[in-house]
Each structure stands twice: as structure tokens, then as C-alpha cells.
Design an enzyme around this catalytic site. Structure first.
Site, PDB file in Angstrom:
ATOM      1  N   ARG A  90    -101.372 113.809  90.961  1.00  0.00           N
ATOM      2  CA  ARG A  90    -100.584 113.038  90.003  1.00  0.00           C
ATOM      3  C   ARG A  90     -99.089 113.284  90.210  1.00  0.00           C
ATOM      4  NH1 ARG A  90    -100.998 113.039  83.336  1.00  0.00           N
ATOM      5  NH2 ARG A  90     -99.205 111.685  83.000  1.00  0.00           N
ATOM      6  N   ASN A 144    -108.568 106.427  84.871  1.00  0.00           N
ATOM      7  CA  ASN A 144    -107.559 105.461  85.296  1.00  0.00           C
ATOM      8  C   ASN A 144    -107.537 105.286  86.818  1.00  0.00           C
ATOM      9  OD1 ASN A 144    -106.271 104.568  82.884  1.00  0.00           O
ATOM     10  ND2 ASN A 144    -105.357 106.589  82.651  1.00  0.00           N
ATOM     11  N   CYS A 164    -109.929 102.392  76.867  1.00  0.00           N
ATOM     12  CA  CYS A 164    -108.557 102.893  76.843  1.00  0.00           C
ATOM     13  C   CYS A 164    -108.197 103.181  75.389  1.00  0.00           C
ATOM     14  CB  CYS A 164    -107.614 101.853  77.441  1.00  0.00           C
ATOM     15  SG  CYS A 164    -105.871 102.357  77.496  1.00  0.00           S
ATOM     16  N   HIS A 194    -103.494  98.481  80.386  1.00  0.00           N
ATOM     17  CA  HIS A 194    -102.097  98.905  80.508  1.00  0.00           C
ATOM     18  C   HIS A 194    -101.155  97.730  80.746  1.00  0.00           C
ATOM     19  CE1 HIS A 194    -103.074 103.415  81.473  1.00  0.00           C
ATOM     20  NE2 HIS A 194    -103.585 102.984  80.327  1.00  0.00           N
ATOM     21  N   TYR A 244     -96.740 100.474  78.115  1.00  0.00           N
ATOM     22  CA  TYR A 244     -96.703 100.386  79.582  1.00  0.00           C
ATOM     23  C   TYR A 244     -95.868  99.201  80.065  1.00  0.00           C
ATOM     24  CZ  TYR A 244    -100.226 104.034  79.991  1.00  0.00           C
ATOM     25  OH  TYR A 244    -100.884 105.237  79.935  1.00  0.00           O
TER      26      TYR A 244
END
Length: 424
Positions: A90, A144, A164, A194, A244
């Protein structure tokens, strides 16, 4: 009822455990299996899970295993909450796109594509093993990028639904501002994972009074502050975008910000170390307050509600999920995966059926179409590999869209993900 959690060693898991314990009348779990290859973390969180169940007098049994096939055998539902490559991957997703002047984020843009490429093959392997061990089990995906992962699962014929926590978080926020019970707030939540907008905030249900204009008039500043967007943007749009959307509506501003502060991955890694130290305390028998800062707020309630409805128990019939479009948004193909309100307790166990949605303004529909096209190419790259497929997916993304950027990002993506992409 048996549930299995793949990625049970996640620091998220106590949030989920708390929901299972509190909402046992909605979802009567008899056995909960936490599955994770990280033995030390798994045992730590398994012990905390048992203490949480005991504190709340839950009679269910919590077990742990590193053996995926044994863990999912006989499960009624399997929840996926894994992170291929961990926080280290990440951190890379959030860092190298900035070198090209593009947003570094784990679920959208170039970083989101990297995560999809790492994740889709792993999830599909897990799903095949679930199908062999428990062919009737539902797969609930919280991993995700949820939209792309869910589309991969559905394309492969799995009984899968994407989940989500954005919608349930907004529902709770709006309910508090409007002084209503959350169950009395229905969102006209439309878009992709998102990439959603609240087109209406209705009292009581899909046909109820739309409270959104009054909500924005009275509480626009508070809502805009949470989204980190100017109040004027909400007033001009007349809807509430997902937070987002800031990556699209304020891309350059976000890139400048990201270049001046520690990455979210670094913050989360530090938080996880602190959480794991808390979890190791044998006196701890509830989720700690720090967990709320980790992300995933209300995830447990959404997961319990969804699993209960899918398995024919309690749970709310209408919920926001990720599922096949099937004509809901007429400008998208039927097999696109959208995020909308759906009737979950479908007849014959066929899964969620999206409710009709308000017409999506071209201002929003155009972006949805654009990102859906990117997701098509991203999924193709995840399934078949190849540098050219990665390049085309990046070129198609609305946050990139220039061949020189796509070239530079492709080189960096492949360089940073070689250990996870056998074809790279």
C-alpha cells in the site's frame, strides 16, 4: 450458521467481531472461523475475539486456522478482507504515482490498478476453493478495489456480493444531522464503488420525502467539511458526492497535499502497531476506541445486515451493495458492477436485485462511463497480464489519460510489483 473470514488477522477484525456479538439476534453465528497465514497476528486477534464474545455472552465458537480449505469447509458465507502485499505494498501504491504528478491512492488511479492486479488472481483462487469446499456459500467481498474484484468474482460464476462502508457511513451521518433513526434514512446512492453520489436523502424509504435540499441548506458546511470539498461545490452540484470524488474534483490540490505529509499507509502502519499492542492485553474484551481511526466505520453493521439477508435470516431487505448492473444504469453494460440500493433477499437465492434509480445527470454519468471502461481494461490486465494491457488501462483512467504519464506509471507499477505479478 458458520461464517469464515479470510484475512481474519486484520486489525479490522475486532470491528467485525463486535458487530457479530452485538447483532447476534440478526445473525445467529454458531461458528466463526478466522483464516490468515500470519499465525502470530491470527492468534492474537482470535483470543481477543473470544473475549469480546464472552463479554457480550455470545454462545458462538471462534476458531482460527491458516488452512483456507479447512476453514471455509461447510461455511454458509465467506467474508474477504485481505490485502495482498500488506501495508508495504500500500505504501508503494501511494508513493510512486506522485513521481509522475498523479494521485497516490490505494483504490483509484495507478495505485488502485496495482492493487487490482495483485488482488484479483488471489481472490479468484480463494473463491474457487470456497466453491469446492462449500458450493452454496455466499462470498461477501470487502477487499478493494471492491468493484473490480466483485466483477471478477461474478464473471467467474461465484455467488458474490461486494460491500463498502461509504453508504452506511453517510446514512449514519445524515441521520444524526436530521435527528432521525438510521433506519428512517434511505439514500438514492448511485454510481460505482468509490465513485458515487447521493442524489436524494429520503425519509422512510425509496418513495419517501427527499430531505436532501434541506439537509444541504442547514448542514452544508458540516457535510462539505467531512468531504474536504468547498461548500460551494455541493451547492452547485445539488448532490453529495462520495469523499473519493475529491481525487477527481480536486486532483492537483490533493497531489500537492500528498507531497507534503506522511502517506496514509505510513499512518495506518503506525496505528496497526499500536492496535496490535492493545489487542495483546489479556484484559481487553472490547474493540478499542483507536480502531475507529483505522477506517472501516460501520463495516460490521453492514456486513452483518448483508450476511443475514443473504442467508434468509434477519437483516434489512434493501441495502447498498456492489452487484451486476442488469439495466439499472441504461448507459452501462449489464455485466458492469455498480453500487446502488438493491433488494438483497431475492427470490430463489439469486442474490441482490438493484432498485430503480433516479436518472443520472450527464455530469455524473459521463464519469461513471469513463471509469467503467477503465475497469474493463483493468480487469482484463488482472486476468491476463501483460505490459500493454496495463498501459491501456492506465491510459483509459480519467486521472491519467496521457500517453507519457501512462508510460511512466506502467514502468513504475511493474517495477514495484514484480514479486506479486508472475508475468511481469
Amino acid at each position: 450458521m458458520k461464517l469464515a473470514v479470510v484475512g481474519g488477522g486484520s486489525t479490522y477484525t475486532p470491528e467485525l467481531i463486535d458487530g457479530f456479538a452485538r447483532l447476534r439476534d440478526t445473525l445467529p453465528v454458531e461458528e466463526l472461523v478466522l483464516i490468515d497465514p500470519a499465525t502470530e497476528r491470527l492468534e492474537l486477534i482470535g483470543a481477543l475475539a473470544r473475549r469480546i464474545f464472552a463479554r457480550q455472552d455470545h454462545a458462538g465458537r471462534v476458531t482460527t486456522t491458516t488452512d483456507l480449505d479447512a476453514g471455509v469447509a461447510g461455511a454458509d458465507a465467506v467474508l474477504l478482507q485481505l490485502r495482498v502485499g500488506g501495508q508495504a505494498a500500500r505504501l508503494q501504491d501511494e508513493t510512486w504515482p506522485l513521481e509522475c504528478g498523479c494521485v497516490g491512492q490505494e483504490t483509484t488511479g495507478a495505485g488502485g490498478l496495482a492493487k487490482a492486479l495483485r488482488t484479483v488472481p488471489v481472490v479468484l483462487d480463494i473463491a474457487e476453493r470456497v466453491r469446492r469446499a462449500s458450493p452454496d456459500a455466499w462470498i461477501i467481498d470487502f477487499t478493494n478495489p471492491v468493484g473490480i474484484v466483485t466483477r471478477a468474482l461474478l464473471r467467474a460464476g461465484h455467488k458474490a456480493v461486494g460491500l463498502c462502508n461509504v453508504a452506511i457511513g453517510l446514512q449514519r451521518k445524515f441521520a444524526a444531522l436530521l435527528d432521525l433513526a438510521p433506519s428512517d434514512v434511505h439514500l438514492d446512492h448511485v454510481g460505482l464503488n468509490h465513485l458515487t453520489w447521493e442524489l436524494g436523502v429520503r425519509r422512510g424509504g425509496p418513495d419517501g420525502e427527499d430531505l436532501l435540499p434541506g439537509l444541504l441548506a442547514a448542514h452544508g458546511e458540516a457535510v462539505a467539511s467531512d468531504l474536504r470539498l468547498p461548500r460551494a461545490v455541493l451547492d452547485r452540484l445539488g448532490v453529495v458526492p462520495s469523499y473519493y470524488l475529491r481525487y477527481f474534483y480536486s486532483h492537483d490540490e490533493v497531489v500537492r497535499e500528498l507531497g507534503t505529509k506522511p502517506s496514509r499507509a505510513a499512518e495506518v502502519a503506525a496505528m496497526e502497531r499500536e492496535l496490535l499492542a492493545l489487542y495483546a492485553d489479556p484484559a481487553l474484551d472490547e474493540k478499542p476506541a483507536l480502531l475507529a481511526k483505522r477506517g472501516g466505520a460501520f463495516y460490521s453493521e453492514a456486513a452483518v445486515d448483508l450476511a443475514a439477508a443473504l442467508l434468509g435470516g434477519g437483516g434489512t431487505d434493501v441495502q447498498v451493495v456492489n452487484t451486476h448492473n442488469n439495466g439499472t444504469l441504461p448507459f452501462l453494460p449489464d455485466d458492469a458492477v455498480i453500487e446502488v440500493q438493491a433488494r438483497v433477499r431475492a427470490t430463489g437465492g439469486s442474490g441482490p436485485v438493484p432498485l430503480p434509480v433516479p436518472r443520472l445527470d450527464p455530469l455524473f454519468a459521463g464519469l461513471v462511463s469513463h471509469v467503467t471502461a477503465y475497469e474493463d481494461l483493468a480487469l482484463d490486465a488482472a486476468l491476463r497480464g501483460g505490459r500493454e494491457r496495463v498501459f491501456k488501462a492506465l491510459l483509459a483512467h480519467p486521472l491519467i489519460g496521457q500517453y507519457d504519464l501512462a508510460e511512466g506509471l506502467t514502468d513504475r507499477l511493474l517495477a514495484h510489483n514484480k514479486e506479486h505479478l508472475p508475468w511481469a
